[in-house]
Enzyme design. Structure first.
Site, PDB file in Angstrom:
ATOM      1  N   ASP A  51      32.587  87.218  76.625  1.00  0.00           N
ATOM      2  CA  ASP A  51      31.678  88.327  76.347  1.00  0.00           C
ATOM      3  C   ASP A  51      30.578  88.230  77.393  1.00  0.00           C
ATOM      4  O   ASP A  51      29.654  87.426  77.262  1.00  0.00           O
ATOM      5  CB  ASP A  51      31.094  88.214  74.937  1.00  0.00           C
ATOM      6  N   ASP A  94      27.018  86.015  70.447  1.00  0.00           N
ATOM      7  CA  ASP A  94      27.742  86.138  71.712  1.00  0.00           C
ATOM      8  C   ASP A  94      29.031  85.311  71.702  1.00  0.00           C
ATOM      9  O   ASP A  94      30.053  85.737  72.241  1.00  0.00           O
ATOM     10  CB  ASP A  94      26.847  85.724  72.884  1.00  0.00           C
ATOM     11  N   GLU A 129      35.630  91.411  77.946  1.00  0.00           N
ATOM     12  CA  GLU A 129      35.236  92.739  77.480  1.00  0.00           C
ATOM     13  C   GLU A 129      34.901  93.628  78.670  1.00  0.00           C
ATOM     14  O   GLU A 129      34.289  93.176  79.640  1.00  0.00           O
ATOM     15  CB  GLU A 129      34.023  92.638  76.552  1.00  0.00           C
TER      16      GLU A 129
END
EC number: 3.1.21.10
Length: 172
Positions: free
Chosen positions: A7, A138, A66
């Site tokens: 991420d 996160d 992502e």
């Protein structure tokens, strides 16, 4: 098979590592790369170095990250894109192929709803991986990326198996 999910962020980059063992997904590790300083080039170097260290530590066979989404602030989106780039270069330097998923795809795969909130993602990651506590946001997002990749890969394998059966039937 070990999957590393990322991420990306210009201040905090989350990572999550899961393994498929005997058909089940299990937690291997997770955490955050906390970037220090103000100079963008230094931040990107820290992200690259951190992701490279994680790859050496966990030896993943697959890498998922992502995708960038366009938020209200274009400058933030550009920085996020550069952070992604640093992580992707670390993966490609380790000869890992890169799979990319949108935030909507990740939430859909983990929560079942593409518009899920962060706390719902954290809850489902904890549940799906049988974690004793709730991971940091996160890190949970990165674990969700890895889970999304694992689910997508399994779907592709099932589809390939179905296509093979259809071809075999037609050849008879």
């Amino acid at each position: 098979m070990i999957i590393l999910g990322i991420d990306p962020g210009s201040r905090i980059t989350g990572y999550g590592v899961v393994a498929r063992t005997q058909g089940k997904l299990v937690y291997v590790g997770s955490g955050c790369i906390r970037v220090k300083g103000d100079a963008l080039a230094d931040k990107l170097a820290q992200i690259y170095s951190g992701v490279s260290d994680i790859i050496r530590q966990f030896q993943p066979q697959q890498f998922a990250i992502e995708q960038v989404f366009m938020a209200k602030n274009a400058d933030s989106a550009l920085k996020l894109g550069q952070a992604r780039g640093a992580a992707i270069v670390a993966a490609t330097q380790a000869n890992l192929s890169v799979a990319e998923y949108s935030a909507r795809q990740i939430k859909q795969a983990v929560v079942g709803k593409g518009s899920a909130e962060k706390n719902q993602v954290q809850h489902m990651v904890r549940h799906l991986l049988s974690l004793p506590g709730t991971p940091q946001a996160d890190a949970a997002d990165a674990l969700a990326v890895a889970l999304c990749h694992a689910h997508s890969e399994q779907s592709l394998i099932r589809l390939a198996g179905q296509a093979t059966k259809i071809v075999r039937r037609r050849l008879r």
